[in-house]
Design a protein around this motif. Structure first.
Motif, PDB file in Angstrom:
ATOM      1  N   ILE A  91       1.222   4.183  -2.940  1.00 10.57           N
ATOM      2  CA  ILE A  91       1.091   5.624  -2.712  1.00 10.57           C
ATOM      3  C   ILE A  91       2.296   6.357  -3.307  1.00 10.57           C
ATOM      4  O   ILE A  91       2.157   7.422  -3.919  1.00 10.57           O
ATOM      5  N   ASN A  99      -7.541   1.832  -8.046  1.00  9.24           N
ATOM      6  CA  ASN A  99      -8.122   1.869  -6.707  1.00  9.24           C
ATOM      7  C   ASN A  99      -9.563   2.349  -6.774  1.00  9.24           C
ATOM      8  O   ASN A  99      -9.906   3.180  -7.605  1.00  9.24           O
ATOM      9  N   PHE A 144      -6.603   5.844  -0.044  1.00  7.06           N
ATOM     10  CA  PHE A 144      -5.332   5.203   0.278  1.00  7.06           C
ATOM     11  C   PHE A 144      -5.244   4.694   1.715  1.00  7.06           C
ATOM     12  O   PHE A 144      -4.166   4.305   2.165  1.00  7.06           O
ATOM     13  N   GLN A 200      -7.416  -0.922   1.721  1.00  4.72           N
ATOM     14  CA  GLN A 200      -6.384  -1.545   0.906  1.00  4.72           C
ATOM     15  C   GLN A 200      -6.888  -2.761   0.121  1.00  4.72           C
ATOM     16  O   GLN A 200      -6.320  -3.096  -0.931  1.00  4.72           O
ATOM     17  N   ARG A 216       0.844  -1.212   0.000  1.00  3.71           N
ATOM     18  CA  ARG A 216       0.000   0.000   0.000  1.00  3.71           C
ATOM     19  C   ARG A 216       0.872   1.252   0.000  1.00  3.71           C
ATOM     20  O   ARG A 216       0.609   2.206  -0.739  1.00  3.71           O
TER      21      ARG A 216
END
Length: 329
Positions: free
Chosen positions: A16, A57, A35, A40, A12
């Motif tokens: 980012i 995402n 985020f 996740q 994760r």
């Protein structure tokens, strides 16, 4: 070799970093929900070894459209490392995200982007909004209103105004507070001030702006509250922020259109791509809307073709035609 998986505690953070590298330095500060560690499992990643090279995402939430609730998946920060582009990696991730959204009974997805990969995915940039650019002189001067900076003590009043909006995301207090904080993180080219509108000591509206210091117009990013009070306060708002015109996108059914009493600067879409994900759930809710409105129509689907029945007529609709009908009128 490329492998696909949802994010974990380590990947994760790497995802980012890829988003920051692709877009801008403050992505993690502006997209805290997307985020977050809690989200996740909705971060779909492509890895080359232990390197995150692409991601798609989405954040699941609910919206209310005139009292009718839909479950939506908001897709954002779709990106691929420059060395891995052109291999359809993000397209594969989109399909995996779609499968997950379907299992979650998500009615449709909203994607912050259009064309290209999203069009091939089946999403379309639809909608019918009025974009206004109106000079300060067009609005009445009314000194009955106090325009002041938003303070944390205003939160409950602002949240109450938000909950009265006819078209909105169904956010808890915690989600709304987090959003107020994250969406106002400044960019290098723009800040996002927020003010409240008071009338006789009562908060009747709030406004979040896109404030460009060199621009003569003031962009309205978000507004909630009484439309007539907002209209009456615009001249005062523009004076306070030293701008000569207001720039605002207004949905087709919003009463602000009648108050502005001017032709739209232009007609624009939602400026996002939409796709129906769970057809059966989506159709059921559209039919609920028909029943509530006592409209003599029903919507069905067969072999990916939608059928609108009513008044002794039948109309066959492609996916794109349905999106235009529902979201563009």
């Amino acid at each position: 070799m490329i492998s696909y998986q949802t994010a974990n505690s380590k990947t994760r953070l790497k995802a980012i970093d890829l988003s920051i590298e692709t877009f801008k330095p403050n992505m993690a500060l502006q997209f805290t929900s997307l985020f977050s560690a809690q989200n996740q499992k909705h971060m779909f990643l492509a890895l080359d070894g232990d390197k995150v090279v692409s991601m798609v995402n989405y954040y699941p939430s609910k919206i209310t459209l005139d009292g009718l609730q839909f479950k939506v998946g908001s897709v954002g920060s779709v990106c691929t490392h420059i060395d891995y582009r052109g291999q359809n990696i993000a397209s594969e991730l989109l399909l995996k995200a779609e499968q997950a959204m379907r299992k979650e009974m998500i009615d449709f997805t909203i994607i912050s982007g259009g064309g290209g990969i999203y069009e091939r995915f089946g999403a379309r940039d639809v909608g019918y909004n009025h974009e206004y650019l109106i000079s300060k002189e067009s609005f009445p001067q009314n000194n009955s209103y106090l325009i002041r900076d938003y303070q944390s003590a205003d939160f409950d009043k602002v949240y109450a105004l938000y909950k009265k909006e006819q078209y909105r995301y169904l956010r808890t207090k915690k989600e709304f507070k987090q959003l107020l904080s994250s969406q106002r993180v400044a960019d290098t080219y723009c800040t996002y001030p927020m003010c409240v509108i008071e009338k006789n000591g009562t908060v009747v509206g709030y406004v979040i702006f896109n404030y460009y210091s060199e621009a003569s117009d003031l962009w309205i990013k978000e507004f909630a509250g009484n439309r007539k009070d907002f209209y009456q306060a615009i001249h005062h708002i523009l004076s306070q922020y030293n701008k000569s015109s207001i720039h605002m996108v207004v949905p087709l059914n919003d009463s602000l259109n009648r108050l502005f009493n001017t032709k739209p600067h232009k007609i624009i879409t939602q400026e996002a791509s939409l796709k129906v994900i769970h057809e059966a759930s989506f159709i059921s809710k559209i039919n609920q809307h028909f029943m509530r409105c006592q409209a003599p129509f029903t919507l069905e689907i067969s072999n990916e073709i939608y059928l609108l029945k009513g008044q002794n007529k039948e109309l066959y609709l492609t996916n794109e035609a349905l999106l235009k009908l529902v979201f563009s009128g």
